[in-house]
Design a protein around this motif. Sequence first.
Motif, PDB file in Angstrom:
ATOM      1  N   TYR A   1      16.605   8.483 -17.441  1.00  0.00           N
ATOM      2  CA  TYR A   1      17.726   8.732 -18.346  1.00  0.00           C
ATOM      3  C   TYR A   1      18.363   7.431 -18.831  1.00  0.00           C
ATOM      4  O   TYR A   1      19.453   7.424 -19.403  1.00  0.00           O
ATOM      5  CB  TYR A   1      18.760   9.655 -17.693  1.00  0.00           C
ATOM      6  N   GLY A   2      17.692   6.295 -18.550  1.00  0.00           N
ATOM      7  CA  GLY A   2      18.088   5.019 -19.158  1.00  0.00           C
ATOM      8  C   GLY A   2      19.179   4.227 -18.462  1.00  0.00           C
ATOM      9  O   GLY A   2      19.787   3.357 -19.066  1.00  0.00           O
ATOM     10  N   PHE A   3      19.438   4.520 -17.192  1.00  0.00           N
ATOM     11  CA  PHE A   3      20.404   3.674 -16.473  1.00  0.00           C
ATOM     12  C   PHE A   3      19.895   3.366 -15.075  1.00  0.00           C
ATOM     13  O   PHE A   3      18.929   3.970 -14.616  1.00  0.00           O
ATOM     14  CB  PHE A   3      21.803   4.319 -16.432  1.00  0.00           C
ATOM     15  N   ASP A   4      20.550   2.370 -14.438  1.00  0.00           N
ATOM     16  CA  ASP A   4      20.075   1.962 -13.113  1.00  0.00           C
ATOM     17  C   ASP A   4      20.900   2.631 -12.015  1.00  0.00           C
ATOM     18  O   ASP A   4      22.016   3.095 -12.242  1.00  0.00           O
ATOM     19  CB  ASP A   4      20.132   0.436 -12.977  1.00  0.00           C
ATOM     20  N   PHE A   5      20.324   2.668 -10.842  1.00  0.00           N
ATOM     21  CA  PHE A   5      20.965   3.281  -9.685  1.00  0.00           C
ATOM     22  C   PHE A   5      20.625   2.404  -8.490  1.00  0.00           C
ATOM     23  O   PHE A   5      19.448   2.236  -8.163  1.00  0.00           O
ATOM     24  CB  PHE A   5      20.410   4.708  -9.516  1.00  0.00           C
ATOM     25  N   THR A   6      21.651   1.809  -7.889  1.00  0.00           N
ATOM     26  CA  THR A   6      21.407   0.805  -6.838  1.00  0.00           C
ATOM     27  C   THR A   6      21.489   1.417  -5.433  1.00  0.00           C
ATOM     28  O   THR A   6      21.973   2.547  -5.264  1.00  0.00           O
ATOM     29  CB  THR A   6      22.463  -0.323  -6.916  1.00  0.00           C
ATOM     30  N   GLU A   7      21.078   0.624  -4.443  1.00  0.00           N
ATOM     31  CA  GLU A   7      21.169   1.085  -3.046  1.00  0.00           C
ATOM     32  C   GLU A   7      22.623   1.306  -2.653  1.00  0.00           C
ATOM     33  O   GLU A   7      22.938   2.188  -1.857  1.00  0.00           O
ATOM     34  CB  GLU A   7      20.498   0.087  -2.105  1.00  0.00           C
ATOM     35  N   ALA A   8      23.510   0.475  -3.224  1.00  0.00           N
ATOM     36  CA  ALA A   8      24.946   0.654  -2.925  1.00  0.00           C
ATOM     37  C   ALA A   8      25.417   1.998  -3.495  1.00  0.00           C
ATOM     38  O   ALA A   8      26.169   2.729  -2.829  1.00  0.00           O
ATOM     39  CB  ALA A   8      25.748  -0.487  -3.535  1.00  0.00           C
ATOM     40  N   ASP A   9      24.953   2.330  -4.702  1.00  0.00           N
ATOM     41  CA  ASP A   9      25.297   3.650  -5.277  1.00  0.00           C
ATOM     42  C   ASP A   9      24.820   4.762  -4.344  1.00  0.00           C
ATOM     43  O   ASP A   9      25.496   5.772  -4.156  1.00  0.00           O
ATOM     44  CB  ASP A   9      24.611   3.850  -6.645  1.00  0.00           C
ATOM     45  N   ASN A  10      23.631   4.579  -3.783  1.00  0.00           N
ATOM     46  CA  ASN A  10      23.031   5.613  -2.939  1.00  0.00           C
ATOM     47  C   ASN A  10      23.876   5.941  -1.713  1.00  0.00           C
ATOM     48  O   ASN A  10      23.844   7.061  -1.207  1.00  0.00           O
ATOM     49  CB  ASN A  10      21.628   5.173  -2.500  1.00  0.00           C
ATOM     50  N   GLU A  11      24.642   4.954  -1.234  1.00  0.00           N
ATOM     51  CA  GLU A  11      25.524   5.183  -0.081  1.00  0.00           C
ATOM     52  C   GLU A  11      26.472   6.353  -0.342  1.00  0.00           C
ATOM     53  O   GLU A  11      26.836   7.089   0.567  1.00  0.00           O
ATOM     54  CB  GLU A  11      26.348   3.928   0.237  1.00  0.00           C
TER      55      GLU A  11
ATOM     56  N   TRP B   1      16.246   9.621  -6.724  1.00  0.00           N
ATOM     57  CA  TRP B   1      17.427   9.550  -7.607  1.00  0.00           C
ATOM     58  C   TRP B   1      17.293   8.373  -8.568  1.00  0.00           C
ATOM     59  O   TRP B   1      17.654   8.464  -9.743  1.00  0.00           O
ATOM     60  CB  TRP B   1      18.722   9.408  -6.790  1.00  0.00           C
ATOM     61  N   LYS B   2      16.762   7.247  -8.069  1.00  0.00           N
ATOM     62  CA  LYS B   2      16.608   6.055  -8.926  1.00  0.00           C
ATOM     63  C   LYS B   2      15.632   6.351 -10.072  1.00  0.00           C
ATOM     64  O   LYS B   2      15.866   5.983 -11.221  1.00  0.00           O
ATOM     65  CB  LYS B   2      16.108   4.879  -8.071  1.00  0.00           C
ATOM     66  N   ARG B   3      14.540   7.037  -9.723  1.00  0.00           N
ATOM     67  CA  ARG B   3      13.537   7.394 -10.735  1.00  0.00           C
ATOM     68  C   ARG B   3      14.169   8.266 -11.820  1.00  0.00           C
ATOM     69  O   ARG B   3      13.929   8.079 -13.017  1.00  0.00           O
ATOM     70  CB  ARG B   3      12.390   8.130 -10.024  1.00  0.00           C
ATOM     71  N   LEU B   4      15.010   9.217 -11.381  1.00  0.00           N
ATOM     72  CA  LEU B   4      15.685  10.100 -12.334  1.00  0.00           C
ATOM     73  C   LEU B   4      16.640   9.301 -13.229  1.00  0.00           C
ATOM     74  O   LEU B   4      16.635   9.461 -14.454  1.00  0.00           O
ATOM     75  CB  LEU B   4      16.471  11.170 -11.564  1.00  0.00           C
TER      76      LEU B   4
ATOM     77  N   THR C   1      15.489   9.612   5.916  1.00  0.00           N
ATOM     78  CA  THR C   1      14.997  10.113   4.636  1.00  0.00           C
ATOM     79  C   THR C   1      15.807   9.552   3.467  1.00  0.00           C
ATOM     80  O   THR C   1      15.435   9.765   2.308  1.00  0.00           O
ATOM     81  CB  THR C   1      15.072  11.654   4.600  1.00  0.00           C
ATOM     82  N   ALA C   2      16.912   8.836   3.791  1.00  0.00           N
ATOM     83  CA  ALA C   2      17.782   8.327   2.716  1.00  0.00           C
ATOM     84  C   ALA C   2      16.991   7.473   1.730  1.00  0.00           C
ATOM     85  O   ALA C   2      17.246   7.497   0.530  1.00  0.00           O
ATOM     86  CB  ALA C   2      18.935   7.524   3.312  1.00  0.00           C
ATOM     87  N   LYS C   3      15.984   6.742   2.238  1.00  0.00           N
ATOM     88  CA  LYS C   3      15.224   5.872   1.331  1.00  0.00           C
ATOM     89  C   LYS C   3      14.413   6.689   0.321  1.00  0.00           C
ATOM     90  O   LYS C   3      14.242   6.266  -0.829  1.00  0.00           O
ATOM     91  CB  LYS C   3      14.323   4.916   2.112  1.00  0.00           C
TER      92      LYS C   3
END
Length: 213
Positions: free
Chosen positions: A30-40, A23-26, A15-17
């Motif tokens: 709010y005007g910033f990016d969120f990468t797969e590495a951040d998601n770890e 989280w990326k959509r959120l 379900t991590a994906k």
Amino acid sequence: MKLAIFDLDGVLVDTAKYHYLAWKRLANEYGFDFTEADNERLKGVSRMRSLEILLEIGGLNVDEATQEAMAAQKNAWYVEYISRLDESELLPGAADYVRHLRSRGVMTAIGSASKNTAMILERLGIAGLFDVVIDGTRTRKAKPDPEVFALAAQSLGIDPQDCVVFEDAVAGIQAAHRGGMGVVGIGKPDKLGEADAIVPGLAQLMALSAAQV
Ligand code: B16
Ligand code: MG
């Protein structure tokens, strides 16, 4: 081993994906990016702690009411994504390995941080495979606190030393050890070095068990 306690996200289902997409959509709203590495950094971490990490990445400071609203929005998107889950998204070997242990008389439990556990188990068709389900709706302290695993053992009357936890996140491995339980890390050795044993997935454990029969 009298009781096998399975983490959910990352051990039985990927379900991590979907957490990542929400989280990326959120973050993007709010005007910033969120990468797969951040998601770890969010794996195995509670929803509100995940939000704190996200806000730190975005360099944002918001009040408590906004934090609650952001977490609720993320969860609404996440629930929308996982409402389409089905058995095909079980990780390889997951259901077979749980059934195998049960056929050998080992009790089985879920120990997950997710408040969406019940819905995910239903969607995957595996709700009936566990003697007890302890999730984020039943706990007050997040992993690495051992509460979630300790509650599973206590509710079935099993000593911690007779329990083995299957976990994909460092916080979960620490929680199992703090609770006096053995732990099998599921994933890559570079991240899970603290586990007592490490395997890439439950399919490999299933293959090993079958070879020994
Ligand atoms: P929810 P696990 C954890 O589940 C996830 O790994 C983590 O990414 C998530 O933030 C947490 O559940 C809370 O999930 O927002 O659905 O309550 O790995 O402990 O099964
Ligand atoms: Mg996990």
